[in-house]
Write a protein that holds these residues in place. Structure first.
Motif, PDB file in Angstrom:
ATOM      1  N   ALA A  51     -85.862 -19.341  27.808  1.00 24.43           N
ATOM      2  CA  ALA A  51     -85.483 -19.954  29.092  1.00 24.43           C
ATOM      3  C   ALA A  51     -86.491 -19.587  30.167  1.00 24.43           C
ATOM      4  CB  ALA A  51     -84.074 -19.509  29.497  1.00 24.43           C
ATOM      5  N   ILE A  52     -86.992 -18.355  30.124  1.00 20.11           N
ATOM      6  CA  ILE A  52     -88.004 -17.914  31.092  1.00 20.11           C
ATOM      7  C   ILE A  52     -89.292 -18.717  30.903  1.00 20.11           C
ATOM      8  CG2 ILE A  52     -89.492 -15.966  31.744  1.00 20.11           C
ATOM      9  CD1 ILE A  52     -87.076 -14.116  31.051  1.00 20.11           C
ATOM     10  N   LEU A  53     -89.705 -18.875  29.647  1.00 18.31           N
ATOM     11  CA  LEU A  53     -90.907 -19.681  29.374  1.00 18.31           C
ATOM     12  C   LEU A  53     -90.740 -21.100  29.914  1.00 18.31           C
ATOM     13  CD1 LEU A  53     -91.864 -18.704  25.690  1.00 18.31           C
ATOM     14  CD2 LEU A  53     -93.223 -18.284  27.755  1.00 18.31           C
ATOM     15  N   ALA A  54     -89.586 -21.724  29.657  1.00 17.45           N
ATOM     16  CA  ALA A  54     -89.360 -23.105  30.092  1.00 17.45           C
ATOM     17  C   ALA A  54     -89.347 -23.196  31.622  1.00 17.45           C
ATOM     18  CB  ALA A  54     -88.052 -23.643  29.511  1.00 17.45           C
TER      19      ALA A  54
ATOM     20  N   ALA B  61     -75.967 -35.550  35.145  1.00 14.94           N
ATOM     21  CA  ALA B  61     -75.340 -34.404  35.806  1.00 14.94           C
ATOM     22  C   ALA B  61     -75.058 -33.265  34.829  1.00 14.94           C
ATOM     23  CB  ALA B  61     -74.031 -34.852  36.460  1.00 14.94           C
ATOM     24  N   TYR B  62     -75.179 -33.512  33.535  1.00 11.25           N
ATOM     25  CA  TYR B  62     -74.872 -32.473  32.550  1.00 11.25           C
ATOM     26  C   TYR B  62     -76.016 -31.473  32.375  1.00 11.25           C
ATOM     27  CZ  TYR B  62     -71.095 -35.682  31.495  1.00 11.25           C
ATOM     28  OH  TYR B  62     -69.997 -36.510  31.604  1.00 11.25           O
ATOM     29  N   LEU B  63     -77.176 -31.785  32.964  1.00 13.56           N
ATOM     30  CA  LEU B  63     -78.317 -30.852  32.953  1.00 13.56           C
ATOM     31  C   LEU B  63     -78.961 -30.937  34.332  1.00 13.56           C
ATOM     32  CD1 LEU B  63     -80.191 -28.904  31.443  1.00 13.56           C
ATOM     33  CD2 LEU B  63     -81.495 -30.869  30.634  1.00 13.56           C
ATOM     34  N   PRO B  64     -78.779 -29.905  35.177  1.00  8.86           N
ATOM     35  CA  PRO B  64     -79.216 -29.999  36.571  1.00  8.86           C
ATOM     36  C   PRO B  64     -80.706 -30.280  36.702  1.00  8.86           C
ATOM     37  CG  PRO B  64     -77.956 -27.967  36.188  1.00  8.86           C
ATOM     38  CD  PRO B  64     -78.161 -28.608  34.858  1.00  8.86           C
ATOM     39  N   ASN B  65     -81.066 -30.961  37.780  1.00 16.06           N
ATOM     40  CA  ASN B  65     -82.468 -31.251  38.086  1.00 16.06           C
ATOM     41  C   ASN B  65     -83.181 -30.074  38.730  1.00 16.06           C
ATOM     42  OD1 ASN B  65     -84.053 -33.500  37.543  1.00 16.06           O
ATOM     43  ND2 ASN B  65     -82.640 -34.819  38.675  1.00 16.06           N
ATOM     44  N   ALA B  69     -81.576 -23.915  38.328  1.00 16.71           N
ATOM     45  CA  ALA B  69     -80.265 -24.241  37.750  1.00 16.71           C
ATOM     46  C   ALA B  69     -80.428 -24.727  36.304  1.00 16.71           C
ATOM     47  CB  ALA B  69     -79.562 -25.299  38.599  1.00 16.71           C
ATOM     48  N   ARG B  70     -81.481 -25.520  36.059  1.00 12.11           N
ATOM     49  CA  ARG B  70     -81.727 -25.991  34.698  1.00 12.11           C
ATOM     50  C   ARG B  70     -82.083 -24.814  33.779  1.00 12.11           C
ATOM     51  NH1 ARG B  70     -84.929 -30.127  35.789  1.00 12.11           N
ATOM     52  NH2 ARG B  70     -86.893 -29.062  35.432  1.00 12.11           N
ATOM     53  N   ALA B  71     -82.882 -23.891  34.304  1.00 13.41           N
ATOM     54  CA  ALA B  71     -83.252 -22.721  33.508  1.00 13.41           C
ATOM     55  C   ALA B  71     -82.029 -21.888  33.147  1.00 13.41           C
ATOM     56  CB  ALA B  71     -84.279 -21.881  34.270  1.00 13.41           C
ATOM     57  N   LYS B  72     -81.069 -21.792  34.078  1.00  8.02           N
ATOM     58  CA  LYS B  72     -79.846 -21.046  33.782  1.00  8.02           C
ATOM     59  C   LYS B  72     -79.077 -21.704  32.632  1.00  8.02           C
ATOM     60  CE  LYS B  72     -79.134 -17.295  36.116  1.00  8.02           C
ATOM     61  NZ  LYS B  72     -79.162 -16.024  35.350  1.00  8.02           N
ATOM     62  N   VAL B  73     -79.068 -23.024  32.591  1.00  6.75           N
ATOM     63  CA  VAL B  73     -78.443 -23.726  31.459  1.00  6.75           C
ATOM     64  C   VAL B  73     -79.155 -23.325  30.160  1.00  6.75           C
ATOM     65  CG1 VAL B  73     -78.055 -25.979  30.386  1.00  6.75           C
ATOM     66  CG2 VAL B  73     -77.575 -25.641  32.832  1.00  6.75           C
ATOM     67  N   HIS B  74     -80.490 -23.290  30.185  1.00 11.98           N
ATOM     68  CA  HIS B  74     -81.230 -22.904  28.976  1.00 11.98           C
ATOM     69  C   HIS B  74     -80.960 -21.437  28.607  1.00 11.98           C
ATOM     70  CE1 HIS B  74     -83.248 -26.571  27.967  1.00 11.98           C
ATOM     71  NE2 HIS B  74     -83.632 -26.745  29.216  1.00 11.98           N
ATOM     72  N   GLN B  75     -80.798 -20.577  29.621  1.00 14.71           N
ATOM     73  CA  GLN B  75     -80.444 -19.178  29.319  1.00 14.71           C
ATOM     74  C   GLN B  75     -79.161 -19.119  28.487  1.00 14.71           C
ATOM     75  OE1 GLN B  75     -80.262 -16.298  32.629  1.00 14.71           O
ATOM     76  NE2 GLN B  75     -78.464 -15.347  31.683  1.00 14.71           N
ATOM     77  N   GLN B 135     -71.361 -23.759  39.118  1.00 17.23           N
ATOM     78  CA  GLN B 135     -70.150 -24.418  39.611  1.00 17.23           C
ATOM     79  C   GLN B 135     -69.819 -25.682  38.826  1.00 17.23           C
ATOM     80  OE1 GLN B 135     -68.123 -23.039  42.033  1.00 17.23           O
ATOM     81  NE2 GLN B 135     -69.539 -21.343  41.685  1.00 17.23           N
ATOM     82  N   ALA B 136     -70.812 -26.214  38.102  1.00 17.29           N
ATOM     83  CA  ALA B 136     -70.613 -27.511  37.439  1.00 17.29           C
ATOM     84  C   ALA B 136     -70.614 -27.378  35.919  1.00 17.29           C
ATOM     85  CB  ALA B 136     -71.713 -28.486  37.866  1.00 17.29           C
ATOM     86  N   TYR B 137     -69.908 -28.281  35.295  1.00 19.67           N
ATOM     87  CA  TYR B 137     -69.848 -28.412  33.832  1.00 19.67           C
ATOM     88  C   TYR B 137     -71.195 -28.941  33.327  1.00 19.67           C
ATOM     89  CZ  TYR B 137     -68.162 -30.756  29.478  1.00 19.67           C
ATOM     90  OH  TYR B 137     -67.960 -31.195  28.194  1.00 19.67           O
ATOM     91  N   THR B 138     -71.791 -28.262  32.350  1.00 20.93           N
ATOM     92  CA  THR B 138     -73.109 -28.664  31.827  1.00 20.93           C
ATOM     93  C   THR B 138     -73.109 -28.588  30.294  1.00 20.93           C
ATOM     94  OG1 THR B 138     -74.070 -26.448  31.730  1.00 20.93           O
ATOM     95  CG2 THR B 138     -74.236 -27.612  33.854  1.00 20.93           C
TER      96      THR B 138
END
Lengths: 195, 195
Positions: A51-54, B61-65, B69-75, B135-138
């Motif tokens: 995730a850090i890399l991305a 909306a399921y993967l933030p722009n 926030a997107r990186a947190k989803v990948h984490q 805060q959002a469903y992803t």
């Protein structure tokens, strides 16, 4: 990735095998208590190496903008996590910190067989294209390189995998490539251990 | 994700435990021989469930722009792969296909302990915010839900994890949510097995 992009940063070592990952302060940065963690200037923290890399590569040539090409990079990041980090990475850790003999032989044998399967698969894939996710060098190559290129430190010979070894050389030849390795502290009595 | 987005698609079942993942045709789609694989209309194929989710969710909306926030989803997708799929997913598979007794007790015990650590961590994190990455469903919630919500099928009681169970209900209440489960074929003699 920080080195490729020339981003100024500071490295803070965290003694996770001596419990420094279990402090309230560190768990607030990463609830799993593991390294690495990327902390931004504003204090926000991001965990999990892929995730850090991305995050760092977002908007650069190291992570393609084309949605399918980007998804292929993520496919190989997932492959890395399951078949490289958890297999070659574990074996290397146990080998280098004198823990191998204390692991169940079944588990060690399963990881050795898995490591050979992983390297054979990568060798075959890398005969088809210069980099793992396509024609260009990406964070998928960076992620795979870390433990796969060091399989011999896990007791796995790389000599049978010629295409893989040619890719290792291509990765090392990338401008700004940095193969910095932080040594394990040798502590056979350490209670907290990688899986 | 296909259901959330209303994308027309066709499901093709692949008998990976009976060797259908090892054919040249299937290995051309996914060199690991595993499911799922997403094949596009033009024939291109994408493997790894988390990469497929990210590809389908890209721009929705399921993967933030927002990059962080997107990186947190990948984490949390990485967390899922290491601490849910490989732990609760494996245990559930062994439990539901009658293979548990043939696994080394050390391995089963390590996975049980890991499953409890995972659920305790998720319970704590989900007391801080409604969904795992914010805060959002992803797609991070979608990925975690698959095996974590079915931990009882892996022999792990969910009763101690109230915040986690409240999150399960929040996920199930999402518009268009589909918890379709493909049953394992019960084949205790199957040679090819999940790890």
């Amino acid at each position: 990735m920080l080195r490729h992009l020339g981003l100024p940063h500071r490295t803070v070592e965290v003694s996770i095998f001596e419990g420094a990952g279990r402090t309230p302060e560190f768990l607030a940065l990463n609830p799993t208590g593991k390294v690495p963690v990327l902390q931004l200037d504003d204090g926000r923290a991001l965990a999990e190496s892929n995730a850090i890399l991305a995050y760092l590569a977002d908007g650069t040539a190291y992570l393609p903008n084309d949605p399918f090409a980007r998804a292929k990079v993520h496919q190989w990041l997932s492959f890395e996590q399951e078949n490289v980090e958890a297999v070659i990475g574990s074996l290397r850790h146990w080998t280098m910190t004198d823990k191998l003999a204390r692991r169940a032989p079944d588990i060690v044998e399963a990881k050795r067989a898995g490591a050979l399967r992983t390297l054979a698969l990568l060798d075959r894939e890398l005969s088809l294209r210069p980099f793992i996710a396509g024609q260009a060098y990406t964070i998928a190559d960076i992620a795979l390189f870390a433990y796969a290129s060091r399989a011999e430190e896990a007791g796995i010979a790389l000599s049978p995998f010629a295409e893989f070894r040619a890719w290792v050389a291509r990765v090392e030849a990338q401008p700004g490539f940095l193969a910095e390795v932080h040594p394990y502290s040798i502590d056979p009595h350490s209670a907290g251990e990688l899986p």
